[in-house]
Design an enzyme around this catalytic site. Sequence first.
Site, PDB file in Angstrom:
ATOM      1  N   GLY D  15       0.835  -1.209   0.000  1.00  0.00           N
ATOM      2  CA  GLY D  15       0.000   0.000   0.000  1.00  0.00           C
ATOM      3  C   GLY D  15       0.859   1.244   0.000  1.00  0.00           C
ATOM      4  O   GLY D  15       1.903   1.286   0.641  1.00  0.00           O
ATOM      5  N   ARG D  29      19.156  10.761  -4.206  1.00  0.00           N
ATOM      6  CA  ARG D  29      20.120  11.847  -4.036  1.00  0.00           C
ATOM      7  C   ARG D  29      21.326  11.400  -3.210  1.00  0.00           C
ATOM      8  O   ARG D  29      22.435  11.883  -3.423  1.00  0.00           O
ATOM      9  CB  ARG D  29      19.440  13.059  -3.387  1.00  0.00           C
ATOM     10  CG  ARG D  29      18.393  13.674  -4.323  1.00  0.00           C
ATOM     11  CD  ARG D  29      18.507  15.176  -4.393  1.00  0.00           C
ATOM     12  NE  ARG D  29      17.679  15.694  -5.468  1.00  0.00           N
ATOM     13  CZ  ARG D  29      16.933  16.807  -5.389  1.00  0.00           C
ATOM     14  NH1 ARG D  29      16.912  17.508  -4.258  1.00  0.00           N
ATOM     15  NH2 ARG D  29      16.239  17.228  -6.426  1.00  0.00           N
ATOM     16  N   ARG D  76       0.703  -5.050  -5.324  1.00  0.00           N
ATOM     17  CA  ARG D  76       0.891  -6.302  -4.597  1.00  0.00           C
ATOM     18  C   ARG D  76       1.098  -7.365  -5.674  1.00  0.00           C
ATOM     19  O   ARG D  76       0.463  -7.336  -6.714  1.00  0.00           O
ATOM     20  CB  ARG D  76      -0.344  -6.621  -3.735  1.00  0.00           C
ATOM     21  CG  ARG D  76      -0.630  -5.509  -2.731  1.00  0.00           C
ATOM     22  CD  ARG D  76      -1.759  -5.849  -1.779  1.00  0.00           C
ATOM     23  NE  ARG D  76      -2.258  -4.618  -1.169  1.00  0.00           N
ATOM     24  CZ  ARG D  76      -1.737  -4.064  -0.046  1.00  0.00           C
ATOM     25  NH1 ARG D  76      -0.742  -4.649   0.581  1.00  0.00           N
ATOM     26  NH2 ARG D  76      -2.214  -2.936   0.436  1.00  0.00           N
ATOM     27  N   ASP D 107       5.127  -4.634   6.153  1.00  0.00           N
ATOM     28  CA  ASP D 107       5.671  -5.929   6.566  1.00  0.00           C
ATOM     29  C   ASP D 107       5.634  -6.977   5.454  1.00  0.00           C
ATOM     30  O   ASP D 107       6.561  -7.777   5.324  1.00  0.00           O
ATOM     31  CB  ASP D 107       5.004  -6.431   7.857  1.00  0.00           C
ATOM     32  CG  ASP D 107       3.498  -6.380   7.811  1.00  0.00           C
ATOM     33  OD1 ASP D 107       2.941  -6.163   6.714  1.00  0.00           O
ATOM     34  OD2 ASP D 107       2.875  -6.577   8.870  1.00  0.00           O
ATOM     35  N   THR D 130       4.221   3.118   5.552  1.00  0.00           N
ATOM     36  CA  THR D 130       2.825   2.705   5.699  1.00  0.00           C
ATOM     37  C   THR D 130       2.142   3.675   6.647  1.00  0.00           C
ATOM     38  O   THR D 130       2.766   4.146   7.596  1.00  0.00           O
ATOM     39  CB  THR D 130       2.690   1.275   6.256  1.00  0.00           C
ATOM     40  OG1 THR D 130       1.365   1.109   6.792  1.00  0.00           O
ATOM     41  CG2 THR D 130       3.677   0.997   7.379  1.00  0.00           C
ATOM     42  N   ASP D 132      -0.104   2.892   8.673  1.00  0.00           N
ATOM     43  CA  ASP D 132      -0.677   2.168   9.822  1.00  0.00           C
ATOM     44  C   ASP D 132       0.200   2.175  11.067  1.00  0.00           C
ATOM     45  O   ASP D 132      -0.278   1.878  12.152  1.00  0.00           O
ATOM     46  CB  ASP D 132      -0.962   0.718   9.424  1.00  0.00           C
ATOM     47  CG  ASP D 132      -1.904   0.625   8.237  1.00  0.00           C
ATOM     48  OD1 ASP D 132      -2.783   1.489   8.113  1.00  0.00           O
ATOM     49  OD2 ASP D 132      -1.739  -0.307   7.425  1.00  0.00           O
ATOM     50  N   ASP D 134       2.399   0.062  11.968  1.00  0.00           N
ATOM     51  CA  ASP D 134       2.300  -1.280  12.549  1.00  0.00           C
ATOM     52  C   ASP D 134       3.581  -2.086  12.411  1.00  0.00           C
ATOM     53  O   ASP D 134       3.548  -3.299  12.231  1.00  0.00           O
ATOM     54  CB  ASP D 134       1.126  -2.037  11.918  1.00  0.00           C
ATOM     55  CG  ASP D 134       1.283  -2.188  10.409  1.00  0.00           C
ATOM     56  OD1 ASP D 134       2.154  -1.510   9.829  1.00  0.00           O
ATOM     57  OD2 ASP D 134       0.534  -2.972   9.813  1.00  0.00           O
ATOM     58  N   GLY D 175      -5.990   1.361   9.498  1.00  0.00           N
ATOM     59  CA  GLY D 175      -5.033   0.909  10.500  1.00  0.00           C
ATOM     60  C   GLY D 175      -4.855  -0.606  10.522  1.00  0.00           C
ATOM     61  O   GLY D 175      -4.178  -1.123  11.405  1.00  0.00           O
ATOM     62  N   ARG D 176      -5.489  -1.280   9.575  1.00  0.00           N
ATOM     63  CA  ARG D 176      -5.452  -2.749   9.545  1.00  0.00           C
ATOM     64  C   ARG D 176      -5.755  -3.313  10.935  1.00  0.00           C
ATOM     65  O   ARG D 176      -6.769  -2.939  11.517  1.00  0.00           O
ATOM     66  CB  ARG D 176      -4.111  -3.227   8.998  1.00  0.00           C
ATOM     67  CG  ARG D 176      -3.959  -2.773   7.501  1.00  0.00           C
ATOM     68  CD  ARG D 176      -3.038  -3.661   6.746  1.00  0.00           C
ATOM     69  NE  ARG D 176      -1.749  -3.773   7.447  1.00  0.00           N
ATOM     70  CZ  ARG D 176      -0.751  -4.541   7.048  1.00  0.00           C
ATOM     71  NH1 ARG D 176      -0.870  -5.258   5.951  1.00  0.00           N
ATOM     72  NH2 ARG D 176       0.376  -4.591   7.716  1.00  0.00           N
TER      73      ARG D 176
END
Lengths: 328, 328, 328, 328
Positions: D15, D29, D76, D107, D130, D132, D134, D175-176
């Site tokens: 994502g 850079r 994905r 992850d 991400t 999230d 997480d 936030g999964r």
Amino acid sequence: MASKIKKIGVITSGGDAPGMNAAIRAVVRTCAYLKVECVGIYRGYEGMIDGDFKAMDARSVNNIINKGGTILKSARCAEFRTKEGRQKAYDNLKAAGIDAFVVIGGDGSFNGALIFNKEFDIPIIGIPGTIDNDIFGTSSTVGFDTALNTVVEVIDKIRDTASSHNRLFFVEVMGRDVGHIALNAGVGAGAEEILIPEENLGLERLLESLKRSKASGKSSSIVVVAEGDKTGRNVFELKEYVEEHLPIYDVRVSVLGHLQRGGPPSCFDRVLASRMGVRAVEALLEGKTNLMVGIQDNNIILTPISKAIKGHTKIDKELIRVSEIMTT
Amino acid sequence: MASKIKKIGVITSGGDAPGMNAAIRAVVRTCAYLKVECVGIYRGYEGMIDGDFKAMDARSVNNIINKGGTILKSARCAEFRTKEGRQKAYDNLKAAGIDAFVVIGGDGSFNGALIFNKEFDIPIIGIPGTIDNDIFGTSSTVGFDTALNTVVEVIDKIRDTASSHNRLFFVEVMGRDVGHIALNAGVGAGAEEILIPEENLGLERLLESLKRSKASGKSSSIVVVAEGDKTGRNVFELKEYVEEHLPIYDVRVSVLGHLQRGGPPSCFDRVLASRMGVRAVEALLEGKTNLMVGIQDNNIILTPISKAIKGHTKIDKELIRVSEIMTT
Amino acid sequence: MASKIKKIGVITSGGDAPGMNAAIRAVVRTCAYLKVECVGIYRGYEGMIDGDFKAMDARSVNNIINKGGTILKSARCAEFRTKEGRQKAYDNLKAAGIDAFVVIGGDGSFNGALIFNKEFDIPIIGIPGTIDNDIFGTSSTVGFDTALNTVVEVIDKIRDTASSHNRLFFVEVMGRDVGHIALNAGVGAGAEEILIPEENLGLERLLESLKRSKASGKSSSIVVVAEGDKTGRNVFELKEYVEEHLPIYDVRVSVLGHLQRGGPPSCFDRVLASRMGVRAVEALLEGKTNLMVGIQDNNIILTPISKAIKGHTKIDKELIRVSEIMTT
Amino acid sequence: MASKIKKIGVITSGGDAPGMNAAIRAVVRTCAYLKVECVGIYRGYEGMIDGDFKAMDARSVNNIINKGGTILKSARCAEFRTKEGRQKAYDNLKAAGIDAFVVIGGDGSFNGALIFNKEFDIPIIGIPGTIDNDIFGTSSTVGFDTALNTVVEVIDKIRDTASSHNRLFFVEVMGRDVGHIALNAGVGAGAEEILIPEENLGLERLLESLKRSKASGKSSSIVVVAEGDKTGRNVFELKEYVEEHLPIYDVRVSVLGHLQRGGPPSCFDRVLASRMGVRAVEALLEGKTNLMVGIQDNNIILTPISKAIKGHTKIDKELIRVSEIMTT
């Protein structure tokens, strides 16, 4: 449409304005839709003189509708004011097979295009792109609405700190020699006083107004000042003047400057630029020239550029009255 | 002005819209300027029935011009649809000495006001406050411009992720049974397709359009769907339909919902609301009633409410054409 | 907690910062939660000397978490620097039954509180509220993160116009005598050069850097200048210097000014202020005094105010290195 | 540094998140600065399998630091989960002379990189990108801070309409399976209740809390619900449940969805991504592999990816307590 025009150039010139990219996109996509070739002319008339051209198709303008500035870049160009410069520019257009062009810019850019057309008989159509809204023949120029929102958002922030400290701020906004940005953004930001070139209140009246505002229980005050204001004092001098003559205020100054030119265009400016871009290309294909696309009563109309650059959209007297009532 | 009207009420009713506070402020300050008393009526007609009133002076509306929502609160009120409810409301107005009122809201609120006026002969003037722009007699309602900017900003964000993943998004926007938000925000956001109640493209054409878009090399697509769209499918069903019939796309859905109603109003809406508020109070003091304040060709005009609530501002056919050209 | 403290005051002092309202709200609600009375002290120490107090309960702070500025107002107060002024202030607190207070502000405000505590033995806890991040004992002050976002958004807009015109901009940002805003916002805005008080590059190096930037093919340049920069020239003088020594650039200047202090606080600042407000009240009830609440490694900690006002959070040397690499 | 690594790839995967472009820019850079070649790998592992590579120099990443999404695109990729897919990917890297790569993602992307490294012994360093937050080993992932600001701004708008109508809103945020966005944005938005997967309050307690909130005189309520919340009901079902058991509320629902992933990154995320990008390239040149760059206590650190993807940053218990106190 069986037009003789097979290849159209598009150019941005003069000061940039939000929505110019939306106008470029509209010109390019309308050409693609009507199966006319389209060429981007870079860096304004400077790029025309240098032959800085690039063919553009519908995909060249993906994802630019929401970008401030102009992907074609812009410049003010002294050389284009000479006959030699314009000859070079014409030779380049000729060599590239460009039959006509759409110029997106303000009155200076339009004036250059008119002279060019007179000399070389190449069709041109103008799209008014400037935050100042100082062009006759359109109730709104591309970029004006966005600049108003930008100014109002910034003054909202300044008011946070002004009212926390019971301060008076003089905020200078752009607009060259007209007060459209100042008046509209001033009313929108709830300014206590608005100084514009079209109405010289005089400094006495400003002091009166500020005194009244303080007496009425207001804790802070914002005075919006058009850069072209005719009081004869800039915001720094106004600060000094008020500090001397009305020491009840803690005065600060903010010159908004170039941040007013940037940022993603508002929805209104994107839609306006899209409509204008379509009409500009169609007008060229209909054989028209030396006209500017404008909006009036929500209709897209055409006005001779010679008229557009002579006048201004008048300042709205009724809005001045509204601004006075609002500062009660 | 030697008017019989000495005390004016102001009320917001129906769905809220950004700019309502600017309109309230304008009504209150114009009353103060013209030395007429002003009373805020809270929670729409519900508060009128409950006598939820508060006297307002120029300082009551400090620092609200930039706030979304309505400080007077709003509500939909079933009891006001009954004769008994309206009688209670009238008795309260009478008791409070309120001679007339300005109602800020949409067609439902205006209709209630008309009935009320017929029964009790109390003068009323309407200010069109709704994001939907579905009122006849004004080219723009208060809140419409802000909602367009909100939608366009949100779709800009969705496009970031859409184009990173080569996805197709169906984005549902508000607008009740008209497509003004969808059409304008769709053009402004550079949507590949726009589905509005006024034009039923049919699902076949949607598939064709999406296929063409993919073939043209576009990496992502946004389809803006008006909540009142007549394809017979909501955005979730549209997603399923496209996934089944056009499996080349990875499809997502976003229902923007109530975030479209909030946020600081745009400069345009603040100025519009200010102008309308001034005119509304003046109209009452001139002895007028049952009229709605509107804007046409940048002039503030008055239209009979009975006309305003019967029709809609027509969808702009030319803008539909522009939207088609832009998706080239 | 069986504390002797029954009534806590809350005061904002010095320059305002976004998030101060969130801190006020947190102090007030924590008092309500812990069943301690809470009193708002208005206009900083000036209001303490004038006895400008108002009892606050949990509902007094509804809907302020997202507002810039401070609802308690702020002021710089000369009288509080005198023994007489502080005596008056103390008498007022005593009369109002205020046992302790939380002061939200910067080093000047903290210093005043320390002296006051020494003289009258009234417990005080500080919450660092300033956009400058110039307080020791916390990796971030309330308002710093918001100011960074504001600056970066504004420079994004300036870059739109800078890159449309191939211009060089000197942008002056706040920060008093430290460079935290300049360094972080400079890196965040992709500035080509960042001038901060902690590192004097010298003007020669600036010219070299700008030459290299031009040579590398960059079309525009932003130089962020901290207001406390030690090159000995302000942005207007820097413009002149570069125009004279490096005429390849069209140079403009922007002084961002007070807009950096306002606006709705970022989520980070709202959360930080909420956590700090809780801890400040708890610390008072635990019998602590003369401490400042800070955040370190995401934990809320306490530091003696005497230490907090002596030092600064050090400028991040690694970030200076990152900024150099990024301008490749 | 005399490293064997001469050419580094950079890839975004999974994502997208705001700040990914800033991370790409920093990687590119830093390579340019350290005179190592750099190659952009497009469309995540899919593009690695397809050999969709492009050489990047310092100018390739001009003006992207402020853009949401990822210019390298993301995807994905099922094929990369097969041995055959990874073999193809490796052959392409080999053929292109790519010695190592930086993977920006979450992850899943890190896990793929680990497996790939085990099989083909190519050095890899991860940058956590991400919204999230997480990932273990960093107090903040790139994109988290921006998403918090986006959510808080949107809820500010929803509150405008909620408080105008005295409504209760359930707002679902991303936030999964973790509650970082919900908890932080909930506190930042002043939510009355926050439902996160880490704490199951149970529905009874929610009703109690809402009853208390109403009784306390609050006119509107926002309940923020993490998408991974474990009450067993989504926001639509929560609405029904409350309407049935607590009919005092007029309830609405808003699912924020993908708008949370887009938009210009916050200053914090731009700076974080820049610092991480520098460290990632340096780590590769120092001969390191299988590590993730993270931030802890404002220092850039390295953590084994195997650890990073097993755990999560723990939810902040103290912040849960703060959120409860704030709803007093």
